[in-house]
Design a protein around this motif. Structure first.
Motif, PDB file in Angstrom:
ATOM      1  N   THR A 179      48.824  31.787  60.358  1.00  0.00           N
ATOM      2  CA  THR A 179      48.297  33.096  60.757  1.00  0.00           C
ATOM      3  C   THR A 179      48.147  34.044  59.566  1.00  0.00           C
ATOM      4  OG1 THR A 179      49.326  32.890  62.920  1.00  0.00           O
ATOM      5  CG2 THR A 179      48.733  35.127  62.210  1.00  0.00           C
ATOM      6  N   PHE A 180      49.204  34.149  58.791  1.00  0.00           N
ATOM      7  CA  PHE A 180      49.218  35.198  57.769  1.00  0.00           C
ATOM      8  C   PHE A 180      48.739  34.753  56.386  1.00  0.00           C
ATOM      9  CE2 PHE A 180      52.374  36.789  60.886  1.00  0.00           C
ATOM     10  CZ  PHE A 180      51.709  37.962  61.232  1.00  0.00           C
ATOM     11  N   TYR A 181      48.773  33.466  56.119  1.00  0.00           N
ATOM     12  CA  TYR A 181      48.444  33.029  54.763  1.00  0.00           C
ATOM     13  C   TYR A 181      47.241  32.080  54.697  1.00  0.00           C
ATOM     14  CZ  TYR A 181      52.833  35.338  54.048  1.00  0.00           C
ATOM     15  OH  TYR A 181      53.806  36.286  54.043  1.00  0.00           O
ATOM     16  N   GLU A 182      47.125  31.171  55.649  1.00  0.00           N
ATOM     17  CA  GLU A 182      45.980  30.251  55.604  1.00  0.00           C
ATOM     18  C   GLU A 182      44.736  30.917  56.195  1.00  0.00           C
ATOM     19  OE1 GLU A 182      48.678  26.158  55.782  1.00  0.00           O
ATOM     20  OE2 GLU A 182      47.529  26.754  57.553  1.00  0.00           O
ATOM     21  N   ASP A 183      44.849  31.415  57.413  1.00  0.00           N
ATOM     22  CA  ASP A 183      43.668  31.995  58.087  1.00  0.00           C
ATOM     23  C   ASP A 183      43.139  33.239  57.381  1.00  0.00           C
ATOM     24  OD1 ASP A 183      44.026  29.975  59.860  1.00  0.00           O
ATOM     25  OD2 ASP A 183      44.742  31.214  61.526  1.00  0.00           O
ATOM     26  N   THR A 184      43.975  33.913  56.630  1.00  0.00           N
ATOM     27  CA  THR A 184      43.549  35.110  55.904  1.00  0.00           C
ATOM     28  C   THR A 184      42.923  34.776  54.541  1.00  0.00           C
ATOM     29  OG1 THR A 184      45.782  35.260  55.012  1.00  0.00           O
ATOM     30  CG2 THR A 184      45.288  36.632  56.943  1.00  0.00           C
ATOM     31  N   HIS A 185      42.985  33.506  54.168  1.00  0.00           N
ATOM     32  CA  HIS A 185      42.406  33.036  52.890  1.00  0.00           C
ATOM     33  C   HIS A 185      42.955  33.813  51.689  1.00  0.00           C
ATOM     34  CE1 HIS A 185      39.662  30.686  55.295  1.00  0.00           C
ATOM     35  NE2 HIS A 185      39.329  31.777  55.961  1.00  0.00           N
ATOM     36  N   LEU A 186      44.192  34.200  51.764  1.00  0.00           N
ATOM     37  CA  LEU A 186      44.773  34.986  50.672  1.00  0.00           C
ATOM     38  C   LEU A 186      44.790  34.233  49.342  1.00  0.00           C
ATOM     39  CD1 LEU A 186      47.801  36.832  52.350  1.00  0.00           C
ATOM     40  CD2 LEU A 186      45.901  37.908  51.124  1.00  0.00           C
ATOM     41  N   ASP A 187      44.866  32.909  49.427  1.00  0.00           N
ATOM     42  CA  ASP A 187      45.002  32.161  48.174  1.00  0.00           C
ATOM     43  C   ASP A 187      43.751  32.220  47.305  1.00  0.00           C
ATOM     44  OD1 ASP A 187      46.947  30.632  46.696  1.00  0.00           O
ATOM     45  OD2 ASP A 187      45.600  28.920  46.882  1.00  0.00           O
ATOM     46  N   SER A 214      55.628  34.945  48.899  1.00  0.00           N
ATOM     47  CA  SER A 214      54.912  33.959  49.707  1.00  0.00           C
ATOM     48  C   SER A 214      54.264  32.888  48.824  1.00  0.00           C
ATOM     49  CB  SER A 214      53.818  34.653  50.509  1.00  0.00           C
ATOM     50  OG  SER A 214      52.675  34.852  49.696  1.00  0.00           O
ATOM     51  N   PRO A 215      53.785  31.798  49.430  1.00  0.00           N
ATOM     52  CA  PRO A 215      53.096  30.765  48.630  1.00  0.00           C
ATOM     53  C   PRO A 215      51.737  31.211  48.098  1.00  0.00           C
ATOM     54  CG  PRO A 215      53.129  30.155  50.956  1.00  0.00           C
ATOM     55  CD  PRO A 215      54.014  31.352  50.818  1.00  0.00           C
ATOM     56  N   THR A 216      51.209  32.323  48.568  1.00  0.00           N
ATOM     57  CA  THR A 216      49.948  32.824  48.006  1.00  0.00           C
ATOM     58  C   THR A 216      50.181  34.015  47.083  1.00  0.00           C
ATOM     59  OG1 THR A 216      49.559  34.299  49.883  1.00  0.00           O
ATOM     60  CG2 THR A 216      48.605  32.100  50.026  1.00  0.00           C
ATOM     61  N   ALA A 217      51.421  34.294  46.761  1.00  0.00           N
ATOM     62  CA  ALA A 217      51.737  35.436  45.901  1.00  0.00           C
ATOM     63  C   ALA A 217      50.973  35.368  44.588  1.00  0.00           C
ATOM     64  CB  ALA A 217      53.233  35.473  45.615  1.00  0.00           C
ATOM     65  N   ILE A 218      50.427  36.501  44.197  1.00  0.00           N
ATOM     66  CA  ILE A 218      49.835  36.619  42.868  1.00  0.00           C
ATOM     67  C   ILE A 218      50.920  37.124  41.936  1.00  0.00           C
ATOM     68  CG2 ILE A 218      48.175  37.932  41.482  1.00  0.00           C
ATOM     69  CD1 ILE A 218      46.329  37.817  43.979  1.00  0.00           C
ATOM     70  N   THR A 236      41.462  45.380  40.643  1.00  0.00           N
ATOM     71  CA  THR A 236      41.203  46.384  41.678  1.00  0.00           C
ATOM     72  C   THR A 236      40.599  45.794  42.955  1.00  0.00           C
ATOM     73  OG1 THR A 236      41.088  48.188  40.085  1.00  0.00           O
ATOM     74  CG2 THR A 236      39.950  48.527  42.184  1.00  0.00           C
ATOM     75  N   PRO A 237      39.497  45.038  42.865  1.00  0.00           N
ATOM     76  CA  PRO A 237      38.944  44.510  44.123  1.00  0.00           C
ATOM     77  C   PRO A 237      39.915  43.591  44.862  1.00  0.00           C
ATOM     78  CG  PRO A 237      37.753  43.638  42.188  1.00  0.00           C
ATOM     79  CD  PRO A 237      38.635  44.732  41.706  1.00  0.00           C
ATOM     80  N   ILE A 238      40.690  42.818  44.104  1.00  0.00           N
ATOM     81  CA  ILE A 238      41.640  41.905  44.749  1.00  0.00           C
ATOM     82  C   ILE A 238      42.766  42.692  45.425  1.00  0.00           C
ATOM     83  CG2 ILE A 238      43.429  40.189  44.250  1.00  0.00           C
ATOM     84  CD1 ILE A 238      41.465  38.879  42.310  1.00  0.00           C
ATOM     85  N   ALA A 239      43.305  43.667  44.718  1.00  0.00           N
ATOM     86  CA  ALA A 239      44.402  44.465  45.300  1.00  0.00           C
ATOM     87  C   ALA A 239      43.926  45.186  46.556  1.00  0.00           C
ATOM     88  CB  ALA A 239      44.928  45.460  44.265  1.00  0.00           C
ATOM     89  N   LYS A 240      42.711  45.715  46.519  1.00  0.00           N
ATOM     90  CA  LYS A 240      42.184  46.410  47.690  1.00  0.00           C
ATOM     91  C   LYS A 240      41.995  45.453  48.865  1.00  0.00           C
ATOM     92  CE  LYS A 240      38.971  49.669  46.800  1.00  0.00           C
ATOM     93  NZ  LYS A 240      37.929  50.467  46.073  1.00  0.00           N
ATOM     94  N   ASP A 241      41.565  44.254  48.563  1.00  0.00           N
ATOM     95  CA  ASP A 241      41.355  43.286  49.636  1.00  0.00           C
ATOM     96  C   ASP A 241      42.684  42.804  50.231  1.00  0.00           C
ATOM     97  OD1 ASP A 241      38.942  41.775  50.835  1.00  0.00           O
ATOM     98  OD2 ASP A 241      40.506  40.253  50.624  1.00  0.00           O
ATOM     99  N   VAL A 242      43.671  42.593  49.379  1.00  0.00           N
ATOM    100  CA  VAL A 242      44.990  42.192  49.897  1.00  0.00           C
ATOM    101  C   VAL A 242      45.560  43.310  50.773  1.00  0.00           C
ATOM    102  CG1 VAL A 242      47.389  41.684  49.245  1.00  0.00           C
ATOM    103  CG2 VAL A 242      45.510  40.592  48.011  1.00  0.00           C
TER     104      VAL A 242
END
Lengths: 305, 305
Positions: A179-187, A214-218, A236-242
């Motif tokens: 729910t929180f890491y795969e479906d959100t495509h955070l990686d 988390s396993p998708t942590a930057i 900036t764009p990545i932080a805003k999207d996260v």
């Protein structure tokens, strides 16, 4: 957790930065120098001023904090920290910090949001600048928290921490991971940064901090002569999207949490907070600001959470 | 977990290797080629022969497996897999694998130890060679498991996975983290490898696999023209030391586990196994060896755990 991202996220750097890793062996090495090589803005500088960092760095932080406050406004109490905790410095004026803390209203899912910056002149002549924003949910939901931290130890080097730390054991809860890491495509964001030649993975020297993320942590170290451009173009764009993901899926996501699970979440959140305090604060806060100021700041924060 | 490290650790590579990441999008790309460019050793090749890998790679695996079997000998049942599961290949002879599985005797802490190798010719003309050794403890102890895997996709490139995967949530159990990961100084090995120019961190594309490993996990990609020398000089001493730690502290460490905790461990271990099977096996085993062989191997393994 609050302390981690506010005061302690800053001192956490002293433990977790590879380049400063010896600090735990030789604490005095990282006391701030007594000489002041940069103008100071005094104790009245506000949190949102971010007075010591570059334009793009400040713009990013102001954008993130404003977005959180706008979206969560009705769920947040005003910041009630005493003025001498909202902004404080050491006796010699070589270390300066600000904290902005807003607890969630009773009926909300928000435990609190916490912003901070820290500036500290280094004995080498440079300065350490840390800015952070974090937000913590309460046990009415099991959704992940938010953690943003930019740690700049030189004009050409920055550590970026950007994560939604999970609040459950992911091995036992693969649906939560989905729910929180795969479906959100955070990686995808981590993968994007990984490809840049100026960027390499960063490992905190604290194994507990590594376990919390988390396993998708930057967790990245950026080294470049064009740091401001890097912040504008990539960070900036990545932080805003996260942050958008956190707001949409976590802060405003609907989760059903039973009583047993609430107790579990409280236990895990409490352990995480207290352990992080132990790791992060240690002797760092007193070392940077003196025992009296350290006590004052800590006490004020403890009242809220 | 057995399947993960035996058959599946191999196919897990197809999901987790950055260089082969598109395999999940285009499964046919990773079917083994029909042409055989290398001599085969037939179905009778034994597990301990490691016939397709370099001398130093074979020496390391033989050393590790022998050390585990010598130390744990009285706690292990003989390998009872059918001969056509101990060694098997596909119809065209381009994929070949061996499995060595020994369950623990009833009174021991050992669930099972599992060694495997897999060789698969790649359509590009090269070959993929995976060797692995893992060991799993049962719910009489909460100590970490052992996972060693060398994944070689070209003469100059290897992924190294070396870890003691934890069996509890480390955020909730900082004492566990201290005992098995801090006090054992396991991170020194990761730090050593990290400094080498030929080595860089490796991120599995499976977020679940990233969640399963410990914060000191060695997940590295090694790229060098002198891979054999690298295995001898750096990988071998580290792998042997990690194994020694696992044997001394985990397999022979004394832990008190209550009934509630045993139930928790069984639940977490089971979840980890079943999820890993789902991730790793998917369509990979049938794709590599055909449905019939895949079923036979899987069925034989399932009987044991």
């Amino acid at each position: 957790m609050a302390i981690m991202a506010a005061i302690a996220s800053s001192p956490s750097f002293f433990y977790s930065s590879p380049s400063l890793q010896n600090s735990s062996l030789s604490p005095s090495r990282f006391s701030c120098s007594a000489s002041s090589s940069q103008p100071h803005h005094g104790g009245r500088t506000g949190f949102m001023d971010f007075p010591y960092v570059s334009g793009p760095h400040k713009d990013l932080m102001v954008d993130l904090v404003s977005t959180v406050e706008n979206r969560l406004d009705s769920f947040l109490n005003p910041c009630s920290l005493p003025p001498d905790v909202q902004s404080y410095q050491n006796e010699t004026g070589t270390a300066h910090a600000a904290i902005h803390l807003r607890s969630g209203v009773q009926s909300s899912l928000i435990d609190f949001m916490l912003g901070s910056w820290l500036h500290c002149e280094l004995p080498s002549g440079g300065a350490l600048n840390i800015t952070s924003l974090s937000a913590y949910l309460n046990s009415s939901t099991d959704a992940p928290n938010l953690l943003v931290e930019l740690i700049q130890s030189s004009p050409t080097s920055m550590v970026l921490i950007l994560d939604l730390p999970p609040r459950k054991d992911l091995v036992l809860n693969p649906d939560y991971l989905k729910t929180f890491y795969e479906d959100t495509h955070l990686d995808q964001h981590r993968q994007h940064l990984e490809k840049l030649s100026e960027v390499r993975p960063y490992f905190s020297s604290s194994l507990y901090i590594r376990s919390v993320v988390s396993p998708t942590a930057i967790l990245m170290r950026i080294e470049t002569e064009r740091l401001e451009e890097m912040i504008q173009t990539h960070v900036t764009p990545i932080a805003k999207d996260v942050l958008k993901t956190w707001l949409d899926v976590c802060a405003f996501g609907e989760r059903t949490v039973g009583e047993t699970e609430k107790a579990y979440l409280r236990k895990r959140d409490d352990m995480s907070k207290s352990k992080t305090i132990e790791i992060d604060l240690g002797s760092n806060l007193p070392r940077l600001f003196g025992q009296e100021t350290a006590n004052r700041v800590l006490e004020a924060l403890r009242e809220v959470f």
